[in-house]
Design an enzyme around this catalytic site. Structure first.
Site, PDB file in Angstrom:
ATOM      1  N   CYS A 486      -1.054  -0.539   1.962  1.00 49.25           N
ATOM      2  CA  CYS A 486      -1.412  -1.391   0.596  1.00 49.25           C
ATOM      3  C   CYS A 486      -1.852  -2.725   1.325  1.00 49.25           C
ATOM      4  CB  CYS A 486       0.008  -1.810   0.152  1.00 49.25           C
ATOM      5  SG  CYS A 486       1.411  -2.994   1.277  1.00 49.25           S
ATOM      6  N   ALA A 487      -1.802  -3.978   0.177  1.00 53.55           N
ATOM      7  CA  ALA A 487      -2.876  -5.039   0.041  1.00 53.55           C
ATOM      8  C   ALA A 487      -1.816  -5.649   1.809  1.00 53.55           C
ATOM      9  CB  ALA A 487      -3.051  -5.542  -0.613  1.00 53.55           C
TER      10      ALA A 487
END
Length: 582
Positions: A486-487
């Site tokens: 994810c980020a």
């Protein structure tokens, strides 16, 4: 508002290309590698300086020892950034080169460091002709110069390797020796270019490139710190997230250098007793703990409103499930769960609330002489605590923390009420439909059916059908290795933890790791499955190339699907099995 959102969605492909730009990614990924240095060195600053608030001063030797760690790490940050950003860009270039002819990242890193020193460091001699390096520009002040060097050096290597520009050696020469000679030409071209450029530039300007860049861009830094500049920075960050693109991945690379430089300048002014001079607003702390309180869009308050004020059962459930992650800055559960992104009702507060927060912060700094951020703290620090700690435990920060919660409540409340009413209406419609269907069915059950229902196993998230267990293996019978990206590593960590727990409880041959996109390169080798979170969807083409080179299968996800899987790991296991069974 729906019409506005449809027009915005049309521009989504363009912004996805911007987010996937190699150079923006290189800055972001390079700084992910440096975050442990930035955060850990700041701990020493906190220990050294926070006691001064209560008029306690460490003995000189102790204070010097504490500050030494910070100076010897953050003091060479630009030098390290030239290396880490160059490596990140080289990793992107290597995806376009044959697997047997990859650019050596270590060689690129060393070349970038030498090139940066040539253009950013001045040499001095004393009366005894001893040579010294002036290191003022190899810390945070030299970051922009470091980025330029880190962009140019990998390009030189890429062209040399792509067109086979190298020193030819006889076939009898061992490959490892021939490989070393292959690095000589790109190293020579890069360093010779920066050496000649530095000599000419210093002769023309009387200073080095790093110092000159700071002088030229100072007006821009000042403008970015004003009300309009702050609105553009944090409004853009929220706008990009609203259309489904991880906002900081586009905006942060443009302001990272300003962030770190401002914190250092604020700290210097604060330590000198000039609190009014610690007035620079743009900082990582401003992003994490003011503009994006609870996550981009300032979502902490709206999440709590869903959890404790909503009459809608769906919103109440989403809010309560998301409250703890959002408190620590992980707000994807509410962004995708409510949803907030691409939801016409929340467009206005999602964009304007971060701007209102940062403007209020600037008012406190400008008119009440509250210091700006003087420390860098982990982004997972709870928002209001991060604000108070990051600004040196000032009284103003405590008042501001309370006021921000009030302002965010006022900004979101009308839109929350509208959405809650809408959801309640939808739920009432579903109940009416279900009741009408039930009324037409018989309510009588046989005793056999009753006994069967009583004795049937209860379906739980941590129970997996035995028929699925053998499928969760690689071809050679070893454990299936899964990587979730994810980020920032927040939601991917939640999903990985849930999957590992599921595997432990059911003796599944499954091993799951999680990290942020950009810090995944070293983990990718040996992985069988890579799950990409929806907020990083713009990077899927680049990740697909990486997965193909590592013989891994990439799985993309949608917003609600991804958040649902963090709460129901068995659904994620089903997705994995469906993909490996194809």
């Amino acid at each position: 508002m729906n019409a506005v959102i449809k027009q915005i969605e049309k521009a989504q492909p363009f912004f996805q290309k911007v987010a996937a730009n190699k150079y923006l990614r290189a800055i972001r990924d390079g700084f992910i590698a440096l975050m442990p240095i930035i955060i850990f060195s700041s701990i020493f600053l906190l220990i050294a300086n926070v006691p001064l608030i209560w008029h306690f001063a460490w003995p000189t030797k102790v204070a010097n020892a504490l500050n030494m760690f910070y100076n010897m790490s953050m003091g060479v940050l630009a030098l390290m950034a030239s290396s880490s950003v160059a490596k990140a860009l080289t990793d992107s270039f290597n995806l376009d080169l044959p697997k047997t002819d990859q650019i050596p990242t270590v060689g690129v890193q060393f070349t970038a460091q030498v090139s940066f020193v040539l253009v950013a460091v001045d040499t001095l001699t004393d009366k005894m002709n001893n040579l010294y390096f002036a290191v003022a520009m190899i810390g945070t002040k030299g970051l922009i110069c470091a980025f330029l060097v880190a962009f140019i050096v990998p390009n030189v290597y890429y062209q040399c390797f792509k067109h086979n520009i190298t020193i030819k050696l006889p076939d009898a020469v061992p490959q490892n020796i021939a490989g070393a000679f292959k690095n000589i030409i790109p190293f020579a071209i890069s360093t010779f270019f920066f050496w000649i450029f530095s000599l000419a530039f210093r002769a023309a300007t009387g200073t080095n490139l790093a110092a000159w860049i700071i002088q030229v861009l100072s007006p821009l830094f000042t403008a970015a710190d004003g009300y309009v500049g702050l609105a553009l920075v944090y409004g853009a960050m929220a706008f990009f997230w609203f259309i489904g693109i991880q906002g900081p991945s586009i905006v942060e690379p443009a302001v990272t250098a300003i962030y770190l430089s401002n914190v250092e300048l604020n700290l210097s002014a604060w330590k000198a007793g000039n609190i009014a001079g610690a007035n620079r607003i743009l900082a990582q702390g401003t992003q994490y703990f003011v503009a994006t309180l609870g996550g981009t869009g300032a979502t902490l308050v709206i999440t709590l409103m869903f959890a404790f004020m909503s009459k809608s059962k769906e919103l109440k459930a989403v809010g309560r499930a998301a409250s703890v992650p959002v408190l620590f800055g992980v707000n994807e559960p509410i962004l995708f769960g409510a949803p907030l992104i691409l939801n016409p009702i929340f467009f206005i507060p999602f964009i304007l609330t971060p701007i209102a927060n940062v403007w209020l912060f600037k008012i406190f700094v400008d008119f009440f002489h509250m210091p700006g951020f003087i420390y860098n703290l982990p982004w997972t620090t709870p928002g209001t605590l991060g604000l108070i700690m990051g600004t040196g435990f000032s009284i103003g920060s405590i008042i501001l923390a309370i006021l921000l919660l009030v302002v965010d409540f006022v900004m979101y409340y009308p839109f929350f009420k509208a959405y809650d009413i809408q959801k309640c209406s939808e739920e009432a419609g579903k109940i009416d439909t279900e009741v009408s269907v039930t009324d037409n069915e018989t309510q009588t059950e046989t005793s056999d059916n009753t006994e069967e229902t009583t004795n049937s196993p209860v379906s739980e998230d941590n129970v997996v059908s035995e028929s699925k267990i053998p499928l969760a293996k690689t071809k050679d019978g070893k454990s299936l290795n899964v990587l979730v990206l994810c980020a920032g590593g927040g939601t991917s960590g939640i999903l990985a933890k849930a999957l590992n727990k599921l595997a432990d409880e059911n003796n599944l041959p499954l091993a799951v790791a999680a990290t942020s996109f950009g810090a995944h390169n070293d983990l990718l080798s040996g992985m069988d499955i890579v799950i990409l979170a929806p907020q990083m969807n713009a990077m899927k083409d680049e990740l697909k190339k990486e997965c193909d080179k590592n013989n891994a299968k990439m799985i993309t996800t949608t917003g609600k699907q991804y958040i649902d899987m963090t709460q129901h790991a068995d659904k994620c296991l089903d997705l994995i099995i469906d993909n490996i069974s194809e």
